[in-house]
Design a protein around this motif. Structure first.
Motif, mmCIF file in Angstrom:
data_model
loop_
_atom_site.group_PDB
_atom_site.id
_atom_site.type_symbol
_atom_site.label_atom_id
_atom_site.label_comp_id
_atom_site.label_asym_id
_atom_site.label_seq_id
_atom_site.Cartn_x
_atom_site.Cartn_y
_atom_site.Cartn_z
ATOM 1 N N GLY A 1 0.791 -1.230 0.000
ATOM 2 C CA GLY A 1 0.000 0.000 0.000
ATOM 3 C C GLY A 1 0.819 1.274 0.000
ATOM 4 O O GLY A 1 0.283 2.358 0.219
ATOM 5 N N VAL A 2 2.127 1.155 -0.239
ATOM 6 C CA VAL A 2 2.973 2.363 -0.299
ATOM 7 C C VAL A 2 2.947 2.876 -1.738
ATOM 8 O O VAL A 2 3.247 2.136 -2.672
ATOM 9 N N ASP A 3 2.584 4.147 -1.883
ATOM 10 C CA ASP A 3 2.400 4.730 -3.216
ATOM 11 C C ASP A 3 3.760 5.153 -3.779
ATOM 12 O O ASP A 3 4.440 6.001 -3.209
ATOM 13 N N LEU A 4 4.162 4.551 -4.880
ATOM 14 C CA LEU A 4 5.454 4.876 -5.491
ATOM 15 C C LEU A 4 5.271 5.129 -6.982
ATOM 16 O O LEU A 4 4.432 4.498 -7.623
ATOM 17 N N GLU A 5 6.097 6.023 -7.495
ATOM 18 C CA GLU A 5 6.060 6.285 -8.927
ATOM 19 C C GLU A 5 6.937 5.259 -9.645
ATOM 20 O O GLU A 5 7.995 4.887 -9.152
ATOM 21 N N TYR A 6 6.519 4.805 -10.806
ATOM 22 C CA TYR A 6 7.355 3.880 -11.591
ATOM 23 C C TYR A 6 6.874 3.887 -13.034
ATOM 24 O O TYR A 6 5.801 4.393 -13.334
ATOM 25 N N SER A 7 7.709 3.313 -13.911
ATOM 26 C CA SER A 7 7.288 3.236 -15.310
ATOM 27 C C SER A 7 7.854 1.988 -15.978
ATOM 28 O O SER A 7 7.143 1.033 -16.235
ATOM 29 N N CYS A 8 9.185 1.979 -16.257
ATOM 30 C CA CYS A 8 9.739 0.895 -17.087
ATOM 31 C C CYS A 8 9.837 -0.430 -16.334
ATOM 32 O O CYS A 8 9.795 -1.493 -16.938
ATOM 33 N N GLU A 9 10.034 -0.376 -15.038
ATOM 34 C CA GLU A 9 10.218 -1.554 -14.175
ATOM 35 C C GLU A 9 11.420 -2.400 -14.577
ATOM 36 O O GLU A 9 11.462 -3.595 -14.315
#
Ligand code: FES
Length: 317
Positions: free
Chosen positions: A259-267
């Motif tokens: 439940g921790v909100d983190l930004e990400y994209s490519c992984e």
């Protein structure tokens, strides 16, 4: 679904133009007004199709906040983003993109230097074209060496052929050629390279002995995933949550699940979206955005691909 950032922009595909063999140039305009300015070397996360998010460097920067332009080479052996754009995108369609992100920044021109050398291989020319214009506008000296299979494969070829600061190298790349160009550069020049992995390795080998703060590379290819023999705990300081990370799970996935909100994209460690500050503990870094030394000096890590070197880590999220 849109790029997994906290900010998203709605853009419309205004035009698709021919760039070179298998390369199209896509121009997007803001749906909701002017777009955030981009720095040289910046890229966008583009949601090419639902759930298919890819990173593309901006071709022009700081010139026109009303549009973003990217150059995309159709790669049938790739992961689907370029083929989707080439084969299925239509002018007028709306896309979600991230604000521009800069993981390959152009360093301020300094002292006697003001001299910048850009080395491009294939479609790796895209971030360097924006840098070429930016250095010129800042009054610096700049040159671009551009390797590709043939002149027909070179983006912006007509313009670059007329540019005295550009050397085109059609016919592929001889390993010695990159080393020769590097060797001829002044010791205080800033060198930037973007291209296929083999070229980056030649470049880095040729730059051994140079000031590492003046040698810059951008990689689009992820490293092999890290295997981690045991579990470790990540304390998310601001969220006041302790997260257990098992060997098969990334820190990012474990945090999201908790439940921790983190930004990400490519992984996969290539875009820089998931960077966090490290407050305590050692990290085994596995991204291609910055060197392990740079991360350790800045106390940062990419949570999609890097892991704790020990059993406990505290991050500032
Ligand atoms: S999500 Fe792209 S570097 Fe981590």
């Amino acid at each position: 679904m849109a790029p997994n950032g906290h900010a998203r922009l709605r853009v419309r595909l205004e035009s698709i133009t021919y760039g070179a063999r298998d390369i199209n140039v896509y121009t997007f305009v803001g749906v909701d007004g002017p777009l955030p300015a981009a720095e040289p070397g910046a890229h966008l996360d583009v949601e090419v199709e639902p759930g298919l998010i890819r990173q593309y460097s901006l071709l022009t920067v700081g010139e026109d906040p009303l549009e973003y332009r990217i150059g995309v080479k159709r790669d049938p052996a790739g992961r689907g983003g370029s083929v989707a754009l080439h084969d299925r995108s239509v002018v007028g369609a709306e896309f979600a993109v991230s604000p521009p992100r800069t993981t390959f920044p152009l360093h301020p021109l300094d002292g006697t230097a003001g001299e910048v050398l850009l080395l491009a291989g294939g479609i790796g020319v895209t971030p360097l074209l924006g840098m070429l214009g930016a250095v010129r506008r800042a009054g610096g000296r700049v040159s671009l060496h551009y390797w590709a299979r043939s002149l027909q494969d070179m983006l912006a070829r007509a313009e670059l052929e007329r540019d005295a600061a550009v050397v085109l190298h059609p016919g592929g790349r001889a390993a010695a050629a990159v080393a020769d160009v590097v060797r001829a550069a002044p010791a205080d020049a800033h060198l930037y390279c973007c291209g296929p992995e083999g070229m980056l390795e030649e470049f880095e080998a040729a730059c051994a002995g140079r000031d590492p703060d003046r040698v810059h590379v951008e990689r689009f290819v992820a490293r092999a995933p890290l295997s981690s023999p045991g579990r470790f705990t990540v304390r998310c300081a601001r969220s006041a949550v302790d997260v257990e990370v098992d060997p098969q799970t990334s820190v990012l996935d474990a945090c999201l699940k908790a439940g921790v909100d983190l930004e990400y994209s490519c992984e996969e460690g290539t875009c820089g979206a998931c960077e966090v500050r490290v407050l305590e503990g050692a990290v085994t870094h596995n991204d291609t955005v910055a060197s392990a030394e740079r991360h350790d000096a800045d106390r940062t890590m990419m949570v999609c691909c890097s892991r704790a070197a020990g059993s406990f880590l505290v991050i500032d999220v």
